[in-house]
Design an enzyme around this catalytic site. Structure first.
Site, short mmCIF file in Angstrom:
data_model
loop_
_atom_site.label_atom_id
_atom_site.label_comp_id
_atom_site.label_asym_id
_atom_site.label_seq_id
_atom_site.Cartn_x
_atom_site.Cartn_y
_atom_site.Cartn_z
N GLN A 86 -2.23 4.99 40.29
CA GLN A 86 -2.26 4.55 39.00
C GLN A 86 -3.02 4.50 38.39
OE1 GLN A 86 2.06 2.71 38.17
NE2 GLN A 86 0.86 3.42 36.25
N LYS B 84 -3.60 8.56 37.60
CA LYS B 84 -2.79 9.16 36.78
C LYS B 84 -2.77 8.45 35.20
CE LYS B 84 1.84 8.16 38.47
NZ LYS B 84 2.90 7.64 38.50
N LYS C 224 -1.05 -2.70 39.84
CA LYS C 224 0.43 -2.51 39.94
C LYS C 224 0.93 -3.55 40.74
CE LYS C 224 3.96 0.77 40.17
NZ LYS C 224 4.36 1.46 39.69
N GLY D 293 8.35 -2.18 34.38
CA GLY D 293 9.00 -1.82 35.41
C GLY D 293 8.90 -0.86 36.24
N ASP D 294 9.46 -0.62 36.94
CA ASP D 294 9.10 -0.32 38.45
C ASP D 294 10.49 0.22 39.13
OD1 ASP D 294 7.33 2.28 39.99
OD2 ASP D 294 8.04 0.86 41.38
N THR E 8 9.99 8.30 31.94
CA THR E 8 8.80 9.32 32.88
C THR E 8 10.18 10.85 33.57
OG1 THR E 8 8.60 6.80 33.97
CG2 THR E 8 8.73 8.59 35.65
N ASN F 11 16.05 4.72 36.90
CA ASN F 11 15.70 4.80 35.26
C ASN F 11 14.96 6.85 36.38
OD1 ASN F 11 12.80 5.14 34.05
ND2 ASN F 11 14.50 4.22 33.21
N SER G 35 4.27 4.50 27.77
CA SER G 35 3.28 2.61 27.51
C SER G 35 2.21 2.20 26.73
CB SER G 35 3.64 1.98 29.28
OG SER G 35 4.85 1.51 29.81
P1 NDP Z 1 14.97 2.24 39.96
O1 NDP Z 1 14.81 0.63 40.47
O2 NDP Z 1 15.79 1.98 38.47
O3 NDP Z 1 15.66 2.96 40.73
C1 NDP Z 1 15.49 3.56 42.72
C2 NDP Z 1 16.40 4.45 42.32
O4 NDP Z 1 15.69 4.96 43.84
C3 NDP Z 1 17.29 3.81 43.55
O5 NDP Z 1 18.18 4.82 43.23
C4 NDP Z 1 17.82 3.37 44.75
O6 NDP Z 1 18.59 2.91 45.50
C5 NDP Z 1 16.86 4.93 44.71
N1 NDP Z 1 15.45 3.68 46.14
C6 NDP Z 1 14.83 3.02 45.71
N2 NDP Z 1 14.03 2.88 47.59
C7 NDP Z 1 15.08 3.49 47.99
C8 NDP Z 1 14.45 3.51 49.24
N3 NDP Z 1 13.69 2.76 50.54
N4 NDP Z 1 15.62 4.50 49.74
C9 NDP Z 1 16.69 5.12 49.27
N5 NDP Z 1 16.60 5.17 47.89
C10 NDP Z 1 16.26 4.31 47.62
O7 NDP Z 1 13.65 2.89 40.50
P2 NDP Z 1 12.55 4.01 39.24
O8 NDP Z 1 13.81 5.20 38.76
O9 NDP Z 1 11.78 3.11 38.21
O10 NDP Z 1 11.55 4.18 40.05
C11 NDP Z 1 11.59 5.80 40.99
C12 NDP Z 1 10.56 6.09 41.34
O11 NDP Z 1 9.68 6.55 39.93
C13 NDP Z 1 9.78 5.11 41.90
O12 NDP Z 1 9.38 6.16 42.82
C14 NDP Z 1 8.48 4.77 41.12
O13 NDP Z 1 7.39 4.04 41.32
C15 NDP Z 1 8.54 6.13 40.57
N6 NDP Z 1 8.35 6.00 39.33
C16 NDP Z 1 9.04 5.71 38.63
C17 NDP Z 1 8.57 4.66 37.07
C18 NDP Z 1 9.27 4.37 35.80
O14 NDP Z 1 8.95 4.73 34.48
N7 NDP Z 1 10.19 3.90 35.62
C19 NDP Z 1 7.11 5.40 36.33
C20 NDP Z 1 6.23 6.86 37.23
C21 NDP Z 1 6.72 5.94 38.35
P3 NDP Z 1 19.07 2.13 45.59
O15 NDP Z 1 19.71 1.28 44.67
O16 NDP Z 1 20.09 1.65 46.99
O17 NDP Z 1 18.10 1.07 46.49
#
Ligand code: NDP
Length: 452
Positions: A117, A120, A132, A171-172, A216, A247, A384
């Site tokens: 972060q 970034k 974080k 969020g994350d 994102t 997301n 953000s």
């Molecule tokens: P969400 O919780 O909205 O979605 C996460 C998705 O990834 C779900 O479909 C989930 O499936 C899957 N997932 C999570 N962990 C695992 C795992 N161990 N194995 C397989 N599938 C997995 O999170 P986001 O979309 O917000 O975040 C996704 C990625 O993007 C992360 O790496 C986050 O750090 C990164 N990110 C997010 C930002 C944001 O603004 N939200 C900004 C920058 C980066 P399930 O529900 O089955 O766990």
């Protein structure tokens, strides 16, 4: 010994020390290796950085908080989770970075995310430091009331460490609009302050920014488009594989469609869906955002064009571009080889560190354009920071204005990474470009602010 090889041996020595000091934190060590391995040329060119012990200070968080989070489920049973906030670096502004609620969360995961972060946030140029946090709490299968009680307990400790000028979480994984709402409510109750700038990702009606939920995913697609443009191509008519269905994945799929590309996959931890006609976003949002269901439900309802593959990985599906949008280390060397065999042109990381180091090297050696997460997914934290700006000014911008800013920022980040890579003798290497460009901005601020 030349200056450059002296820098390399100093970095090797430092990496050994980091491994020694941070045992059992594989994700943090992976992230530290990935950054430090690209810094030799800049340390050779700017010896003042080494003299000021900049890298040694950068790899040590300014502050790390670990706390107990007790809460009661709907049957009155007591659970105890662990909460974390790692305030990594505030040379450029208040600590900024999301909260992750997932059973895999531990100190090493939060440190890897906080470390990424820093660079970034520097790349956005918006005056935000790196941090974080999160918890090993698993929201899957929990009722709204349980999630609310957990968030309230989490904030009952976290509130004393954050603030609009100190540390601004968002969020994350596992933390979306619902959780930000509960966290903000508890912060407001405890502090008796309506301090909008303390959290981002708020609802649009109470201090949130339009386009933050989309930022994102949209930003990553814009970054992929910029990489393709650099090679004389565009997204029109391209087929994409996307992992995840949260997301980032949802708004990646949305922006791909808007720019004429077709996403044919999505996934969650149960497996993936491949949909020959392209993912139906309305249906995916209904299943994942409204019902909080699993992706096999999407395949069941979609009809004959879609198929659910339990336990599989989307990377085996042929595509022109790949946008990993789920989690760390979800794309390994075998997956990269499958993508290359199927003719992939670009891989752009929506998630943080989704590709393993071996996968990254293979993709780069094979001439695939590779956009590292700290550049490609910076759109979320950038918006953000725009949310914070709107909160400070007590105003709200139109969606069109925010999206215009997001587009400008993503194009600027692409140009910065591209030019920095060229300047340091690694043309087309966005990993080196992003690491050095982010590092220089933070390092210059740290140098100016003395040894603290
Ligand atoms: P969400 O919780 O909205 O979605 C996460 C998705 O990834 C779900 O479909 C989930 O499936 C899957 N997932 C999570 N962990 C695992 C795992 N161990 N194995 C397989 N599938 C997995 O999170 P986001 O979309 O917000 O975040 C996704 C990625 O993007 C992360 O790496 C986050 O750090 C990164 N990110 C997010 C930002 C944001 O603004 N939200 C900004 C920058 C980066 P399930 O529900 O089955 O766990």
């Amino acid at each position: 010994m030349t200056t450059r090889s002296a820098s390399t041996s100093t970095l090797d020595h430092l990496l050994t020390e980091i491994e020694h000091r941070n045992p059992a934190q594989p994700e943090f060590l992976q992230a530290a290796h990935e950054v430090l391995e690209t810094l030799a040329p800049v340390l050779a060119a700017r010896p003042e950085y080494a003299e000021a012990g900049l890298v040694e200070r950068l790899v040590e968080p300014e502050r790390q908080v670990i706390f107990r989070v007790p809460w009661q489920d709907d049957r009155g049973r007591v659970h105890v989770n662990r909460g974390f906030r790692v305030e990594f670096n505030s040379a450029l502004g208040p600590y900024k970075g999301g909260l992750r609620f997932h059973p895999s969360v531990d100190l090493g995961v939060i440190k890897f995310l906080g470390f990424e972060q820093i660079f970034k946030n520097a790349l956005t140029g918006l005056g935000i430091g790196g941090g974080k946090g999160g918890s090993d709490f698993d929201p899957h299968g929990r009722s709204d009331a349980e999630v609310m009680r957990f968030c309230q307990s989490f904030m009952t400790e976290l509130y004393r460490h954050i603030g609009e000028h100190t540390d601004v979480p968002a969020g994350d994984i596992g933390v979306g609009g619902r959780e930000i709402g509960y966290l903000f409510g508890q912060y407001r109750r405890i502090t008796n302050r309506w301090e909008a700038g303390v959290l981002t990702g708020k609802g649009a009606g109470w201090g949130g920014s339009l386009i933050r939920p989309e930022a994102t995913g949209y930003g990553n697609v814009l970054f992929a488009a910029a990489m393709l443009r650099e090679r004389g191509e565009d997204l029109e008519g391209q087929t994409a594989v996307v992992s995840g269905s949260g997301n980032v994945a949802i708004y990646t799929i949305e922006k791909l469609a808007a720019l004429g590309a077709n996403a044919v996959t999505c996934s969650d931890s149960s497996g993936y869906v491949v949909d020959e006609k392209g993912i139906d976003l309305g249906l995916l949002k209904q299943v994942k955002e409204v019902e909080r269901g699993r992706v096999d439900t999407y395949a069941e309802r979609r009809g004959s064009s879609a198929r659910f593959v339990p336990g599989g990985r989307v990377w085996e599906v042929p595509a022109d571009i790949a946008l990993p949008s789920a989690t760390q280390n979800e794309l390994d060397e075998n997956d990269a080889a499958a993508l290359i065999r199927n003719g992939v042109k670009a891989v752009s990381e929506g998630a943080n560190m989704p590709a393993t180091p071996e996968a990254v090297h293979l993709l780069q050696r094979s001439g695939v354009a590779f956009g590292p997460g700290k550049a490609a997914n910076a759109g979320g934290v950038a918006v953000s920071a725009l949310e914070m700006a709107q909160n400070h000014a007590r105003t709200s911008w139109t969606a069109a204005r925010v999206e215009e800013e997001l587009t400008r920022i993503m194009n600027d980040i692409h140009t910065t990474c591209h030019e920095t890579a060229e300047r340091y003798g690694a043309p087309g290497d966005y990993v080196t470009g992003a690491n050095i460009a982010g590092f220089e901005r933070v390092a210059d601020a740290m140098l100016a602010q003395g040894v603290i």
